[in-house]
Every structure is written in C-alpha cells, then in structure tokens.
Design an enzyme around this catalytic site. Structure first.
Site, PDB file in Angstrom:
ATOM      1  N   HIS A   1       0.838  -1.208   0.000  1.00 54.73           N
ATOM      2  CA  HIS A   1       0.000   0.000   0.000  1.00 54.73           C
ATOM      3  C   HIS A   1       0.873   1.257   0.000  1.00 54.73           C
ATOM      4  O   HIS A   1       0.640   2.186  -0.777  1.00 54.73           O
ATOM      5  CB  HIS A   1      -0.907  -0.020   1.238  1.00 54.73           C
ATOM      6  CG  HIS A   1      -1.635   1.253   1.502  1.00 54.73           C
ATOM      7  ND1 HIS A   1      -2.971   1.450   1.178  1.00 54.73           N
ATOM      8  CD2 HIS A   1      -1.225   2.430   2.063  1.00 54.73           C
ATOM      9  CE1 HIS A   1      -3.330   2.667   1.518  1.00 54.73           C
ATOM     10  NE2 HIS A   1      -2.295   3.288   2.064  1.00 54.73           N
ATOM     11  N   GLU A   2       1.874   1.280   0.852  1.00 51.83           N
ATOM     12  CA  GLU A   2       2.728   2.464   0.958  1.00 51.83           C
ATOM     13  C   GLU A   2       3.547   2.681  -0.310  1.00 51.83           C
ATOM     14  O   GLU A   2       3.719   3.820  -0.773  1.00 51.83           O
ATOM     15  CB  GLU A   2       3.652   2.347   2.179  1.00 51.83           C
ATOM     16  CG  GLU A   2       2.935   2.256   3.520  1.00 51.83           C
ATOM     17  CD  GLU A   2       1.974   3.403   3.759  1.00 51.83           C
ATOM     18  OE1 GLU A   2       2.169   4.499   3.184  1.00 51.83           O
ATOM     19  OE2 GLU A   2       1.003   3.208   4.512  1.00 51.83           O
TER      20      GLU A   2
ATOM     21  N   HIS B   1       1.558   4.392  -2.971  1.00 54.81           N
ATOM     22  CA  HIS B   1       1.526   5.853  -2.838  1.00 54.81           C
ATOM     23  C   HIS B   1       2.714   6.473  -3.589  1.00 54.81           C
ATOM     24  O   HIS B   1       2.574   7.501  -4.256  1.00 54.81           O
ATOM     25  CB  HIS B   1       1.600   6.256  -1.362  1.00 54.81           C
ATOM     26  CG  HIS B   1       0.278   6.248  -0.664  1.00 54.81           C
ATOM     27  ND1 HIS B   1      -0.814   6.960  -1.116  1.00 54.81           N
ATOM     28  CD2 HIS B   1      -0.126   5.632   0.482  1.00 54.81           C
ATOM     29  CE1 HIS B   1      -1.837   6.782  -0.287  1.00 54.81           C
ATOM     30  NE2 HIS B   1      -1.442   5.971   0.684  1.00 54.81           N
TER      31      HIS B   1
ATOM     32  N   GLU C   1      -6.294   7.066  -1.281  1.00 55.57           N
ATOM     33  CA  GLU C   1      -6.136   5.945  -0.350  1.00 55.57           C
ATOM     34  C   GLU C   1      -6.753   4.683  -0.936  1.00 55.57           C
ATOM     35  O   GLU C   1      -6.194   3.595  -0.823  1.00 55.57           O
ATOM     36  CB  GLU C   1      -6.783   6.277   1.002  1.00 55.57           C
ATOM     37  CG  GLU C   1      -6.002   7.247   1.859  1.00 55.57           C
ATOM     38  CD  GLU C   1      -4.610   6.744   2.211  1.00 55.57           C
ATOM     39  OE1 GLU C   1      -4.454   5.532   2.492  1.00 55.57           O
ATOM     40  OE2 GLU C   1      -3.667   7.547   2.188  1.00 55.57           O
TER      41      GLU C   1
END
Length: 291
Positions: free
Chosen positions: A137-138, A141, A209
C-alpha cells in the site's frame, strides 16, 4: 500487476476539475478586485516548494522515525526490496518508529527520495503477509506520485489561506472605509475558496487511499492480507492513548490508518475513507480476481 480503476480515476479527475474551476474563479475575482497577487502567488509557491522539498525530513523528525540499514532490519528490507522491484521503483530508504502504535507511512518528493516507515507496534501486530500488504500500500503511494499530486493541488488553497489572513488584517486595521469594504469582500471570497478547496483536497486524498489499497493488493496478490491488516490496525488504534495520537495527529494524512485523538476537527474532515468502505472494495477486488 496493475489495474485501471476507471470509476476511481473518474472521481479523481472530477475532483481535480472542480478544484481547477474554484482556483480559476478565485484568481479572476482577485484580478477584478484589483489585488496585485503576484507576490502572494510567489510566496505560496515558495512555501509549498519548501514543504514539498523538505517533506521527508519534516515527517521523519516529527514522528521520531529512524533510518535503518539492512543489518538492523533484514526481513523488513527483504520485503521492501522485493515489492519495489515488482513495482518498478528504486529501493526507498527504510525507517522504524519506536512506538506501540501500529502504523506505517511513505513520504518523499519522488521515488528516488522516498522513505517507507513502519512502527515497532506494527511489526509486532501483523503477520509477514499482512506486513507485506501494508508495505505494498505504501509503495503504491510512491508509484502513484501522491505526494506530488496533493502538493500541486494545494498551492492555490494555500494562497487563499494567506489572502484570507491578509484581508482579515486589512479589515481590522485598514484606515479607509472603501478599502475596509474591499477587505471584507476579499476575506469572504478567500474563506469560501479555502473551505471548498479544503474539502475537495480531503476528498481527493480519500480517493488516493482507495487507489493505494488497490495497488497494494495487486502488487502483493494478497488483498485479504491487507483486509486483515486494516482490521487489526484499526482495532488496536482504538486502544492507543489520546496523548500518543495527539502527538502525531497533524501527520495523520501520511498513515495507513489515521491517528485521530477526537479533540480536533480532523475527525470530521478525514483524509482517509472509513475502514469499512476500504474493506468492502478490497473484498470485491478479491472476488473479481479469484483470490
């Protein structure tokens, strides 16, 4: 493996279009009111540039994150290196925050200056697959250039905030009646622009997100691991003390689950979607992909 989420892209494009309309209207009104906003724009750009350029250092300093090498965190390094390779990203720096709060974030103005940070509480709370899903997930980003996008969309909002403060000062201390009236009008207009852009940028942040959740799930092929990670982090965050949350609350936009103490308006204007909504989208993705 990456996916083209048309619905999410459409929402982000509409939000950015609305921001552009608001910003152009604001600049037009400033020109109509005879405001020489060249200096203000330069000031806002300089402010945002410094914030953008120094973002990684500011966030690391504010959270107490410590950059570690592979010898200190070999398993964490292996996961980050493998996922970075899959995503086509250069290896980011890795940091650890010594706190029982289970959380993680990514920062940096671009992929080459990126930092991925996790807390000691997160590593204690999650299994390896769950930790891998969170790191995916990070890294999503970073791959999606979220720091650059949100900084770029905030420039005129920051300008509106400075104009609002300047107009309030002129309205209170201006010597001429007509200039006082203009200052009041300018204050009202800039306040509305700042509020509308604030809400739109918050919406854009929530959409990004969702995109990072999708990217992380596809990068690891483990959407259900991300679901269980979000559930574990969310549950454990409920037991984190308000003082600990308040210490990092201003940086909640960076975390995978926001650290909101409940004492400020951040709980009303969240940068993140509800965990339940994120899980629903991930469940649909898992079913669609046969995972």
């Amino acid at each position: 493996m990456w996916i083209n989420d048309r619905e999410l892209k459409f929402r982000m494009l509409v939000t950015m279009f609305l921001l552009a309309v608001v910003y152009l209207t604001f600049l037009t009104l400033l020109a109509a009111l005879g405001v020489n906003f060249g200096f203000l724009i330069l000031f806002a750009l300089l402010f945002m540039f410094l914030q953008y350029y120094l973002s990684d250092r500011i966030v690391l300093l504010s959270t107490g994150a410590r950059i570690v090498d592979e010898g200190e965190a070999p398993e964490l390094y292996r996961i980050v290196r493998e996922l970075s390779s899959r995503a086509g990203l250069p290896m980011p720096r890795v940091a650890i925050i010594n706190t029982e709060m289970p959380n993680a974030f990514a920062t940096g103005r671009n992929a080459r200056s990126a930092v991925v940070a996790v807390t000691t509480g997160l590593m204690k709370t999650l299994s390896r697959d769950e930790l891998e899903a969170v790191l995916g997930h990070e890294l999503s980003h970073i791959k999606n250039h979220d720091m650059a996008v949100l900084t770029f969309t905030s420039v005129i909002s920051t300008l509106a905030f400075f104009v609002m403060r300047w107009a309030m000062f002129m309205g209170m201390f201006g010597s001429r009646r007509d200039s006082g009236g203009s200052a009041v009008l300018l204050f009202v207009v800039s306040s509305l622009v700042w509020l509308i852009s604030f809400l739109l940028i918050r919406a854009l942040s929530r959409y990004r997100e969702y995109a990072a959740d999708t990217g992380g799930a596809l990068l690891t092929s483990k959407p259900r691991s991300l679901i269980s990670a979000l559930m574990k982090i969310s549950r454990k965050m409920d037991f984190v003390g308000k003082e600990e949350k308040a210490r990092v609350e201003g940086l909640s936009a960076f975390f995978i689950i926001p650290a909101v103490s409940g004492k400020t308006v951040l709980s009303l204007f969240s940068t993140h979607p509800p965990v339940e909504k994120r899980i629903e989208r991930l469940e649909r993705l898992a079913e669609e992909m046969g995972w």
